[in-house]
Design a protein around this motif. Structure first.
Motif, PDB file in Angstrom:
ATOM      1  N   SER A 168     -13.671 -40.728  25.149  1.00  0.00           N
ATOM      2  CA  SER A 168     -12.220 -40.913  25.216  1.00  0.00           C
ATOM      3  C   SER A 168     -11.784 -42.061  24.322  1.00  0.00           C
ATOM      4  CB  SER A 168     -11.792 -41.203  26.658  1.00  0.00           C
ATOM      5  OG  SER A 168     -12.215 -40.167  27.513  1.00  0.00           O
ATOM      6  N   SER A 169     -10.599 -41.934  23.758  1.00  0.00           N
ATOM      7  CA  SER A 169     -10.070 -42.984  22.893  1.00  0.00           C
ATOM      8  C   SER A 169      -9.576 -44.151  23.738  1.00  0.00           C
ATOM      9  CB  SER A 169      -8.914 -42.434  22.052  1.00  0.00           C
ATOM     10  OG  SER A 169      -7.805 -42.133  22.889  1.00  0.00           O
ATOM     11  N   PRO A 170      -9.505 -45.355  23.179  1.00  0.00           N
ATOM     12  CA  PRO A 170      -8.971 -46.510  23.928  1.00  0.00           C
ATOM     13  C   PRO A 170      -7.533 -46.271  24.391  1.00  0.00           C
ATOM     14  CG  PRO A 170     -10.105 -47.227  21.919  1.00  0.00           C
ATOM     15  CD  PRO A 170     -10.012 -45.732  21.851  1.00  0.00           C
ATOM     16  N   GLU A 171      -6.748 -45.565  23.567  1.00  0.00           N
ATOM     17  CA  GLU A 171      -5.350 -45.288  23.939  1.00  0.00           C
ATOM     18  C   GLU A 171      -5.275 -44.421  25.191  1.00  0.00           C
ATOM     19  OE1 GLU A 171      -5.598 -45.993  19.528  1.00  0.00           O
ATOM     20  OE2 GLU A 171      -6.662 -44.725  20.978  1.00  0.00           O
ATOM     21  N   THR A 172      -6.149 -43.422  25.246  1.00  0.00           N
ATOM     22  CA  THR A 172      -6.178 -42.545  26.417  1.00  0.00           C
ATOM     23  C   THR A 172      -6.582 -43.318  27.663  1.00  0.00           C
ATOM     24  OG1 THR A 172      -6.687 -40.578  25.095  1.00  0.00           O
ATOM     25  CG2 THR A 172      -7.290 -40.510  27.424  1.00  0.00           C
ATOM     26  N   LEU A 173      -7.602 -44.136  27.524  1.00  0.00           N
ATOM     27  CA  LEU A 173      -8.075 -44.904  28.677  1.00  0.00           C
ATOM     28  C   LEU A 173      -7.008 -45.887  29.158  1.00  0.00           C
ATOM     29  CD1 LEU A 173     -11.750 -45.633  27.544  1.00  0.00           C
ATOM     30  CD2 LEU A 173     -10.964 -43.978  29.261  1.00  0.00           C
ATOM     31  N   GLU A 174      -6.274 -46.478  28.237  1.00  0.00           N
ATOM     32  CA  GLU A 174      -5.209 -47.417  28.614  1.00  0.00           C
ATOM     33  C   GLU A 174      -4.110 -46.694  29.386  1.00  0.00           C
ATOM     34  OE1 GLU A 174      -2.849 -50.792  29.038  1.00  0.00           O
ATOM     35  OE2 GLU A 174      -4.973 -50.570  28.536  1.00  0.00           O
ATOM     36  N   ALA A 175      -3.700 -45.522  28.879  1.00  0.00           N
ATOM     37  CA  ALA A 175      -2.649 -44.746  29.543  1.00  0.00           C
ATOM     38  C   ALA A 175      -3.109 -44.303  30.926  1.00  0.00           C
ATOM     39  CB  ALA A 175      -2.277 -43.539  28.686  1.00  0.00           C
ATOM     40  N   HIS A 176      -4.357 -43.861  31.008  1.00  0.00           N
ATOM     41  CA  HIS A 176      -4.898 -43.408  32.300  1.00  0.00           C
ATOM     42  C   HIS A 176      -4.954 -44.571  33.299  1.00  0.00           C
ATOM     43  CE1 HIS A 176      -7.193 -40.975  35.076  1.00  0.00           C
ATOM     44  NE2 HIS A 176      -8.113 -41.918  35.143  1.00  0.00           N
ATOM     45  N   LYS A 177      -5.299 -45.729  32.815  1.00  0.00           N
ATOM     46  CA  LYS A 177      -5.368 -46.918  33.674  1.00  0.00           C
ATOM     47  C   LYS A 177      -3.981 -47.235  34.259  1.00  0.00           C
ATOM     48  CE  LYS A 177      -6.533 -51.850  33.438  1.00  0.00           C
ATOM     49  NZ  LYS A 177      -6.961 -52.952  32.533  1.00  0.00           N
ATOM     50  N   ILE A 178      -2.940 -47.132  33.421  1.00  0.00           N
ATOM     51  CA  ILE A 178      -1.570 -47.403  33.888  1.00  0.00           C
ATOM     52  C   ILE A 178      -1.154 -46.369  34.934  1.00  0.00           C
ATOM     53  CG2 ILE A 178       0.849 -47.513  33.174  1.00  0.00           C
ATOM     54  CD1 ILE A 178      -0.183 -48.443  30.390  1.00  0.00           C
TER      55      ILE A 178
END
Length: 985
Positions: free
Chosen positions: A342-352
């Protein structure tokens, strides 16, 4: 066209073109059409529609002609294109001032300026945007509004261009004007808020119109003007500010009268804010990451807490729910199963997302959706009670239903439950358990809550598969609830039917179906219910239950034997309902269910269809203005004919005129009815026991249908084949010449698949009528012959060519000799040379033939040339034997008991096939094909015997020595295989 002299003339003609008198109107329109390509015409039109002293209708017409002219003649490559000089003058004139007093004309001028901008801006019209920017700054209200309106349409048009170069230009444009657009929007927004505070509602309405237009501009710039907008501080600043502005606007709504213009514009502006967010999320999901938390907090607060009370309205709630749904479902925010991928952007969005959707938040959303938004409203209950047909139509996909709040809440519930089912399943099950047992009939709210919870359980059926024992629930509670006859319990009975319909394809034991059928039958028996009120709403839900779940052909759990005991009563009750309902959409639903029932039980429907057969002609007549209902009737007739089989001939007085109308391309209804009409025509022929004069007469419609060359062509060929199998002699005597002409035209311009379909018809004619068939379709056969000797490159076409020529050669040798002579004459070659080329190509392309019947036919056909003294045939003897041995391998099977070979394609007599319950009985056409096969050499002549007889005759003709020399031309391995097959002869 001289402007001064022409203006008066053009003005006069435009005035005439606005006349209601056709005698004046038509010549004026013709004259204007002639002027469209005249130099200077559009300059005259510009002068006319910018002259505010002229009649509004004349100016309106001038604008429309100008706009149409841009579409046709503005581009340089267009025929009769405007000169560059005139275009320069027109561009300057269009933006000289923005003071059009009539709203409709102002909008049209803005649109036509945008059309010119699409072609010329910025390269040929660099001054457009600067002029618009300056014009929206002026103090004059009218000029400011018109310039802003034009600014919006130009921005909208330029944003819609998709070529890379155009996108780059729009990015550059956006960079240069974005700051100005933001300040413009803020200025008009602040002005509006100040005017609302001072109570000047009229001035506020005007400011709000400018706020709306400037926000429309910003929407296009924000969404389409940046590659990676999250790197632009102004963009993100605008989007973050939008939430505060939204709150301010929502609070303003408290003080504005509901029926005022200002309130209407305010709601449009609020909705536009949400569209900006939705569009931005759709186009730039990763740039939206910084807005996820704020968007969820805002939407959930207003939709699922008390914060929204008194300020939210239905369309705003729908938009907020769409925003939540798009964030929850967004693929860009879902990590891969392997987190490292997974991309860092995806992981950040999922975390939010994960941080926001805590258990308390999810529980509150779920409970609020079910116990607030799922509740039937007073208006819905009244509509269901007073007009159940309209209610049913709306709930099953009416236009107003699609865009209403209820389906939006249900979709959001499904998406959130799917995403967080482990968290929400216990919440929903707790709500279900709290409703077990009897319900107080005096407590309307309790009944509505139960309806809402059952709705939720139905929507989440797939997610609850492992958590709910639906069979037990059905037996222990739901079945009893269907039998409650209290007036106030009607919504629950209706909902329980729907709920079972949702679960029956998910988790419902087949053994319980008879009990369910019994319950449904009781509900359909309106007059047998204890209460005297009209239960049409419940009965219609029973119909939808059948329509959506119980009877589709892919429902493998359906067992005919379980349904048969209820067939007569169910069919009768459904038919009574069909007569009772009045709306076309409802009749279509009921008809569809009846069709499903007929399709399911097939021939076993025969004792019960008399009433329907008598009613359909009346319904057909009543539905003259309702083509979709007529389509439903056609579908019902298709299944009726299939169920009745040969007995469907009793329907011909009604059936054949229906087919005639539906397939007549000169009749307007054919646009709607043709596809189903052709299907009905085909099944009627397939099930017809004999050809009647009326059935033969309908074929007059076919010529025009073949000329259409539409997607229905395949069914047309099936119909032609059905006539050939039904009664080839009568049919071909009347229509062969017309068919041959149509086929010759079709073959000039048709796909490979279409070509094969035509050739298959010819092949079937030769199969059914080998004596007269070649003569009737003689004009087509030379092209078939040429295709063979030229080595047709498409295998499927070559295979069909060889099938046709095989029929002619085997079954009509005299005609084949005439055709051979004709081809030798046409090609200027010796007859033997033509014959040799044909045999050589036949042998070479034998692998193109994949059907065993055609492969055997080829062997029989080429063997029929023997015995022969012809040197060419003897020269090709090796190839003929090769094909024959290949054919033997295809058709011969070894008898395990005797060790001898037999031809598996041989048929000696006709037997009625035994049909199991799961199989469809053979149609009359199936029987005709079987009888035809009994006369077909492919199925009556033993290839083994035929080869032996032909070789023996050739041996007798040449003598032992000559025959031996001939056999030596054949490969020894082939000879060995041949001898093995011919053992015992």
């Amino acid at each position: 066209m001289d402007l001064n002299s022409a203006s008066t003339v053009v003005l006069q003609v435009l005035t005439q073109a606005t006349s209601q008198d056709t005698a004046v109107l038509k010549p004026a329109e013709e004259q204007l059409k002639q002027w469209e390509t005249q130099p200077g015409f559009y300059s005259v039109l510009l002068n006319i529609f910018t002259n505010h002293s002229l009649d509004v209708n004349v100016r309106w017409l001038a604008v429309l002609y100008f706009k149409n002219g841009i579409d046709r003649y503005w581009r340089r490559v267009a025929p009769h294109a405007l000169s560059e000089e005139e275009k320069t003058t027109l561009r300057a004139g269009l933006i000289t001032n923005f003071n059009e007093p009539v709203n409709q004309i102002a909008t049209q001028i803005s649109v036509l300026i945008a059309k010119v901008a699409r072609v010329d801006c910025p390269r040929q019209w660099p001054e457009l945007i600067p002029t618009l920017v300056e014009s929206v700054k002026v103090q004059d209200d009218l000029q400011q509004h018109r310039a802003l309106l034009t600014f919006y349409h130009v921005t909208k048009t330029l944003a819609s261009k998709r070529l890379a170069a155009d996108r780059k230009l729009f990015y550059d444009l956006t960079s240069s004007i974005y700051s100005f657009a933001c300040s413009l929007w803020n200025h008009h927004t602040d002005t509006f808020l100040q005017q609302i505070c001072t109570g000047d509602e009229a001035a506020a309405a005007n400011s709000l119109e400018r706020t709306l237009l400037s926000l429309k501009v910003l929407r296009k710039l924000t969404v389409h003007g940046f590659v990676e907008p999250h790197w632009n501080a102004e963009v993100m600043g605008f989007l973050h500010a939008a939430f505060e502005r939204l709150k301010q606007f929502l609070e303003c709504s408290r003080s504005i009268r509901a029926e005022s213009i200002c309130r209407d514009r305010l709601e449009k502006t609020i909705i536009l804010f949400t569209k900006v967010l939705l569009d931005f999320l759709d186009q730039h999901p990763f740039s939206f990451t910084a807005l996820i938390q704020r968007s969820l907090e805002f939407s959930v607060s207003y939709v699922f807490t008390e914060a929204g009370e008194g300020v939210v309205f239905e369309q705003f709630i729908v938009q907020c729910m769409n925003l939540i749904k798009m964030i929850v479902k967004n693929y860009a925010y879902k990590p891969s199963k392997n987190i490292e991928d997974s991309s860092p952007e995806t992981l950040e969005a999922h975390k939010i997302k994960t941080a926001f959707f805590t258990y308390p938040t999810l529980m509150e959303i779920c409970r609020r959706l079910v116990t607030h938004y799922f509740l039937l409203t007073k208006e819905e209950l009244t509509m269901w009670e007073e007009d159940p047909e309209s209610f049913t139509v709306e709930e099953t996909g009416g236009d107003s239903w699609k865009y209403s709040l209820r389906p939006c809440t249900e979709v959001l519930f499904i998406d959130i439950f799917h995403e967080y089912n482990q968290t929400l399943t216990p919440v929903l099950l707790e709500m279900v358990h709290s409703l077990q047992g009897s319900t107080n009939m005096e407590n309307t709210n309790a009944i509505l809550i139960k309806d809402a919870v059952y709705n939720a359980v139905g929507l989440a059926a797939y997610e609850l598969f492992d958590s709910v024992d639906f069979d037990q629930w059905f037996k222990n509670q739901l079945l009893a609830e269907l039998q409650v006859s209290h007036d106030r319990y009607k919504p629950i009975r209706r909902r329980v039917i729907w709920l079972i319909g949702q679960w029956i394809s998910v988790k419902f034991k087949s053994d319980l179906r008879p009990v369910l059928y019994e319950a449904i039958r009781n509900l359909l028996q309106d007059r047998d219910l204890v209460v005297s009120i009209n239960n049409l709403g419940i009965r219609l839900q029973c119909v939808l239950f059948f329509l959506n779940v119980c009877l589709p052909v892919d429902d493998f759990e359906f067992r005919t034997d379980q349904f048969l005991p209820y067939l007569e009563s169910m069919f009768t009750l459904l038919f009574q309902l069909l007569q009772e309902v009045t709306q076309c959409d409802t009749k279509m639903h009921v008809l569809h269910v009846l069709s499903c029932v007929i399709e399911r039980v097939n021939m076993q429907i025969r004792p019960y269809v008399g009433c329907l057969v008598q009613y359909l002609p009346l319904l057909w007549k009543q539905s003259e203005e309702h083509n979709m209902l007529r389509c439903a009737i056609l579908t019902t007739l298709i299944h009726l004919v299939q169920g009745l089989g040969a007995d469907s001939k009793n329907l011909y007085p009604f059936l054949l005129p229906v087919i005639q109308l539906s397939t007549d391309v000169s009749q307007p209804p054919h646009v709607y009815l043709l596809e189903d009409g052709l299907e009905l025509w085909l099944v009627t022929l397939e099930n017809s026991p004999c050809l009647t004069p009326e059935l033969l007469r309908i074929f007059q419609n076919m010529s025009a249908l073949l000329e259409l060359s539409s997607e229905n062509l395949k069914n047309c060929f099936k119909i032609i084949n059905a006539y050939i199998f039904l009664s080839s002699s009568e049919f071909l005597q009347m229509y062969a010449a017309d068919l041959c002409r149509s086929f010759c035209e079709l073959l000039k311009d048709i796909t490979t698949e279409g070509q094969v379909q035509v050739l298959k018809v010819v092949e079937n004619v030769l199969k059914v009528n080998p004596v007269l068939g070649p003569q009737m379709f003689q004009p087509l056969l030379p092209s078939v012959f040429r295709g063979i000797i030229d080595g047709e490159r498409y295998p499927v076409v070559m295979s069909t060519y060889l099938g046709i020529m095989g029929r002619v050669l085997l079954q009509n040798a005299r005609f084949f000799s005439l055709l051979l002579s004709q081809m030798a004459c046409e090609l200027g070659q010796e007859l033997d040379q033509i014959l040799g080329n044909m045999i050589e190509m036949w042998v070479d392309r034998m692998d193109n033939i994949t059907q065993p019947e055609r492969r055997k036919l080829s062997a029989l056909a080429l063997l029929s040339l023997l015995p022969s003294l012809n040197s060419v045939i003897q020269d090709k003897f090796c190839g003929i034997i090769n094909i024959s041995v290949e054919g033997l391998h295809d058709v011969m099977t070894e008898d395990s008991e005797t060790g001898t070979y037999k031809d598996c394609m041989l048929m000696s007599h006709f037997e009625e096939p035994k049909v199991t319950e799961d199989e469809e009985p053979p149609t009359e056409q199936d029987k005709r094909k079987k009888l035809l096969a009994l006369k077909d050499p492919v199925h009556t002549v033993s290839l083994q015997q035929f080869i032996y007889e032909k070789l023996k005759a050739q041996q007798e003709l040449l003598g032992e020595q000559g025959f031996h020399a001939l056999m030596e031309t054949v490969d020894t391995e082939i000879v060995a295989q041949l001898q093995e097959f011919l053992q015992g002869f």
